[in-house]
Design a protein around this motif. Structure first.
Motif, PDB file in Angstrom:
ATOM      1  N   LEU A  94     -32.218 -10.302   3.099  1.00  0.00           N
ATOM      2  CA  LEU A  94     -32.580 -10.809   4.429  1.00  0.00           C
ATOM      3  C   LEU A  94     -31.373 -11.395   5.155  1.00  0.00           C
ATOM      4  N   LEU A  95     -30.500 -12.073   4.411  1.00  0.00           N
ATOM      5  CA  LEU A  95     -29.322 -12.693   5.034  1.00  0.00           C
ATOM      6  C   LEU A  95     -28.323 -11.669   5.570  1.00  0.00           C
ATOM      7  N   ARG A  96     -28.415 -10.424   5.119  1.00  0.00           N
ATOM      8  CA  ARG A  96     -27.538  -9.376   5.661  1.00  0.00           C
ATOM      9  C   ARG A  96     -27.705  -9.265   7.178  1.00  0.00           C
ATOM     10  N   ASN A  97     -28.879  -9.671   7.672  1.00  0.00           N
ATOM     11  CA  ASN A  97     -29.167  -9.549   9.104  1.00  0.00           C
ATOM     12  C   ASN A  97     -28.584 -10.691   9.931  1.00  0.00           C
ATOM     13  N   TYR A  98     -28.068 -11.717   9.255  1.00  0.00           N
ATOM     14  CA  TYR A  98     -27.482 -12.865   9.953  1.00  0.00           C
ATOM     15  C   TYR A  98     -25.964 -12.706  10.006  1.00  0.00           C
ATOM     16  N   ASP A  99     -25.440 -12.518  11.216  1.00  0.00           N
ATOM     17  CA  ASP A  99     -24.000 -12.262  11.348  1.00  0.00           C
ATOM     18  C   ASP A  99     -23.161 -13.534  11.253  1.00  0.00           C
ATOM     19  N   ASN A 100     -23.812 -14.676  11.040  1.00  0.00           N
ATOM     20  CA  ASN A 100     -23.085 -15.944  10.903  1.00  0.00           C
ATOM     21  C   ASN A 100     -23.015 -16.409   9.452  1.00  0.00           C
ATOM     22  N   VAL A 101     -23.452 -15.557   8.518  1.00  0.00           N
ATOM     23  CA  VAL A 101     -23.534 -15.988   7.118  1.00  0.00           C
ATOM     24  C   VAL A 101     -22.509 -15.273   6.252  1.00  0.00           C
ATOM     25  N   CYS A 102     -21.856 -16.057   5.396  1.00  0.00           N
ATOM     26  CA  CYS A 102     -20.976 -15.523   4.368  1.00  0.00           C
ATOM     27  C   CYS A 102     -21.637 -15.794   3.023  1.00  0.00           C
ATOM     28  N   THR A 103     -22.038 -14.736   2.339  1.00  0.00           N
ATOM     29  CA  THR A 103     -22.720 -14.849   1.047  1.00  0.00           C
ATOM     30  C   THR A 103     -21.720 -14.643  -0.080  1.00  0.00           C
ATOM     31  N   LEU A 104     -21.562 -15.655  -0.926  1.00  0.00           N
ATOM     32  CA  LEU A 104     -20.624 -15.583  -2.046  1.00  0.00           C
ATOM     33  C   LEU A 104     -21.412 -15.422  -3.345  1.00  0.00           C
ATOM     34  N   ARG A 105     -21.265 -14.259  -3.977  1.00  0.00           N
ATOM     35  CA  ARG A 105     -21.981 -13.988  -5.229  1.00  0.00           C
ATOM     36  C   ARG A 105     -21.232 -14.605  -6.420  1.00  0.00           C
ATOM     37  N   VAL A 106     -21.686 -15.775  -6.830  1.00  0.00           N
ATOM     38  CA  VAL A 106     -21.105 -16.495  -7.973  1.00  0.00           C
ATOM     39  C   VAL A 106     -21.759 -15.996  -9.260  1.00  0.00           C
ATOM     40  N   ARG A 107     -20.972 -15.948 -10.356  1.00  0.00           N
ATOM     41  CA  ARG A 107     -21.564 -15.551 -11.643  1.00  0.00           C
ATOM     42  C   ARG A 107     -21.053 -16.414 -12.784  1.00  0.00           C
ATOM     43  N   MET A 108     -21.993 -16.894 -13.607  1.00  0.00           N
ATOM     44  CA  MET A 108     -21.649 -17.619 -14.831  1.00  0.00           C
ATOM     45  C   MET A 108     -20.498 -18.590 -14.597  1.00  0.00           C
ATOM     46  N   PRO A 109     -20.661 -19.543 -13.675  1.00  0.00           N
ATOM     47  CA  PRO A 109     -19.534 -20.376 -13.261  1.00  0.00           C
ATOM     48  C   PRO A 109     -18.930 -21.204 -14.400  1.00  0.00           C
ATOM     49  N   ILE A 110     -17.607 -21.295 -14.328  1.00  0.00           N
ATOM     50  CA  ILE A 110     -16.805 -21.984 -15.345  1.00  0.00           C
ATOM     51  C   ILE A 110     -15.859 -22.932 -14.615  1.00  0.00           C
ATOM     52  N   SER A 111     -15.642 -24.116 -15.186  1.00  0.00           N
ATOM     53  CA  SER A 111     -14.614 -25.001 -14.638  1.00  0.00           C
ATOM     54  C   SER A 111     -13.820 -25.617 -15.780  1.00  0.00           C
ATOM     55  N   SER A 112     -12.773 -26.361 -15.411  1.00  0.00           N
ATOM     56  CA  SER A 112     -11.932 -27.004 -16.421  1.00  0.00           C
ATOM     57  C   SER A 112     -12.617 -28.219 -17.038  1.00  0.00           C
ATOM     58  N   ASP A 113     -13.750 -28.633 -16.476  1.00  0.00           N
ATOM     59  CA  ASP A 113     -14.495 -29.779 -17.019  1.00  0.00           C
ATOM     60  C   ASP A 113     -15.415 -29.294 -18.140  1.00  0.00           C
ATOM     61  N   LEU A 114     -14.900 -29.347 -19.362  1.00  0.00           N
ATOM     62  CA  LEU A 114     -15.650 -28.816 -20.504  1.00  0.00           C
ATOM     63  C   LEU A 114     -16.756 -29.754 -20.983  1.00  0.00           C
ATOM     64  N   SER A 115     -16.915 -30.887 -20.295  1.00  0.00           N
ATOM     65  CA  SER A 115     -18.016 -31.792 -20.658  1.00  0.00           C
ATOM     66  C   SER A 115     -19.239 -31.555 -19.774  1.00  0.00           C
ATOM     67  N   ASN A 116     -19.074 -30.723 -18.730  1.00  0.00           N
ATOM     68  CA  ASN A 116     -20.178 -30.503 -17.795  1.00  0.00           C
ATOM     69  C   ASN A 116     -21.203 -29.536 -18.386  1.00  0.00           C
ATOM     70  N   PRO A 117     -22.467 -29.946 -18.496  1.00  0.00           N
ATOM     71  CA  PRO A 117     -23.482 -29.083 -19.118  1.00  0.00           C
ATOM     72  C   PRO A 117     -23.784 -27.815 -18.330  1.00  0.00           C
ATOM     73  N   ARG A 118     -23.372 -27.763 -17.033  1.00  0.00           N
ATOM     74  CA  ARG A 118     -23.601 -26.557 -16.234  1.00  0.00           C
ATOM     75  C   ARG A 118     -22.520 -25.503 -16.480  1.00  0.00           C
ATOM     76  N   ASN A 119     -21.401 -25.939 -17.052  1.00  0.00           N
ATOM     77  CA  ASN A 119     -20.266 -25.046 -17.304  1.00  0.00           C
ATOM     78  C   ASN A 119     -20.664 -23.993 -18.338  1.00  0.00           C
ATOM     79  N   PHE A 120     -20.436 -22.726 -18.015  1.00  0.00           N
ATOM     80  CA  PHE A 120     -20.821 -21.639 -18.930  1.00  0.00           C
ATOM     81  C   PHE A 120     -20.194 -21.814 -20.317  1.00  0.00           C
TER      82      PHE A 120
END
Length: 300
Positions: free
Chosen positions: A155-181
């Motif tokens: 649906l968002l493809r129809n909005y010319d003001n939107v930038c959709t960023l497809r994130v996958r299995m996000p990782i960061s340098s914070d290895l204590s974060n429970p959301r980190n893959f």
């Protein structure tokens, strides 16, 4: 509409409005804005409440809006299987409402979405190096979470003001974060071993700010080029962080017995992002530079 054409740079001073203050990506975005001296504020409105979004925008007067809010489920996406209305309310109704309000106000919306809407198939086989591209239609509806995300992306493809960023299995340098893959898989009793596209936030979140500055729109595979498997990551973890670390593998069939909804495994083609940002590192190089070297406990 007031938003600039795709790819033109903003001239007036930046001011970001960020949704997702309590989330992982939203928190990191605020930290980055402070470090770069970019004025920003966190929004207080609920995504599904149109009036509250209009109030946020009127008060903040932003040049760009970032959406890092959404329902992923706690502790994981299986939550969405039993909370379907709540998932729709935020991920579908909320995201579309924000996009619509932003368009009404001539504002670019940077929307952190997901690439977990694809799975390997005959045209994109495992270990083939053939990734899904931005124009490809989602082929994974195994989880309700992914199903809602695929609906919204279309649906968002129809909005010319939107930038959709497809994130996958996000990782960061914070290895204590429970959301980190990485944190997740080091804590699992058993892991599958499948190559996947992934997003190194330490490298890619600053790029998302640059995307806003360039006023880029449309869909972007927001992952580092290439793939990395669970075992390859855990081998790096053992090499750099904990030489005594051990793990056990199991098959997708065995995994299916301990999860409610199937999980997405895929490779996304990051060629479009790499062309815009030639400095973008491959997934394995990015893992070493941004995650494992800063956390190195094992002497080389």
């Amino acid at each position: 509409m007031g938003f600039p054409a795709n790819g033109t740079s903003a001239e007036k001073p930046l001011k970001f409005l960020i949704y997702g203050r309590t989330g992982w990506i939203g928190g990191l975005l605020g930290t980055l804005c402070r470090a770069q001296g970019i004025p920003f504020q966190y929004a207080s409105g609920r995504l599904e409440n149109r009036a509250s979004l209009q109030s946020d925008i009127a008060e903040a007067k932003p040049t760009h809006v970032f959406n890092a809010a959404g329902v992923t489920g706690r502790p994981n996406v299986d939550w969405c299987e039993s909370h379907k209305v709540e998932t729709i309310r935020t991920n579908v109704v909320g995201t579309l409402t924000l996009a619509d309000v932003c368009r009404e106000n001539g504002l670019l919306l940077i929307n952190y979405a997901t690439g977990c809407i694809f799975e390997y198939d005959s045209a994109h086989p495992l270990r083939s190096g053939i990734g899904f591209k931005e124009h490809d239609s989602p082929n994974f509806t195994g989880s309700f979470y992914s199903k809602t995300k695929a609906m919204v992306e279309d649906l968002l493809r129809n909005y010319d003001n939107v930038c959709t960023l497809r994130v996958r299995m996000p990782i960061s340098s914070d290895l204590s974060n429970p959301r980190n893959f990485i944190t997740k898989i080091t804590r699992y009793e058993k892991v599958v071993d499948i190559p996947n596209s992934m997003t190194i936030l330490d490298e890619l979140l600053p790029i998302s700010i640059e995307i806003a500055k360039r006023n880029l729109t449309g869909i972007w595979n927001f992952t580092n080029p290439g793939v990395v498997s669970h075992n390859e990551i855990l081998e790096m973890y053992r090499e750099y962080v904990d030489p005594s670390f051990t793990w056990k593998n199991f098959t997708l069939e065995e995994q299916a017995k301990v999860i409610v909804a199937p999980r997405s495994n895929n490779e996304l083609d990051a060629g479009k992002l790499k062309k815009e940002f030639p400095e973008l590192l491959s997934i394995k190089d990015s893992l070493i530079k941004y995650v494992f070297q800063p956390n190195q406990k094992v002497k080389p």
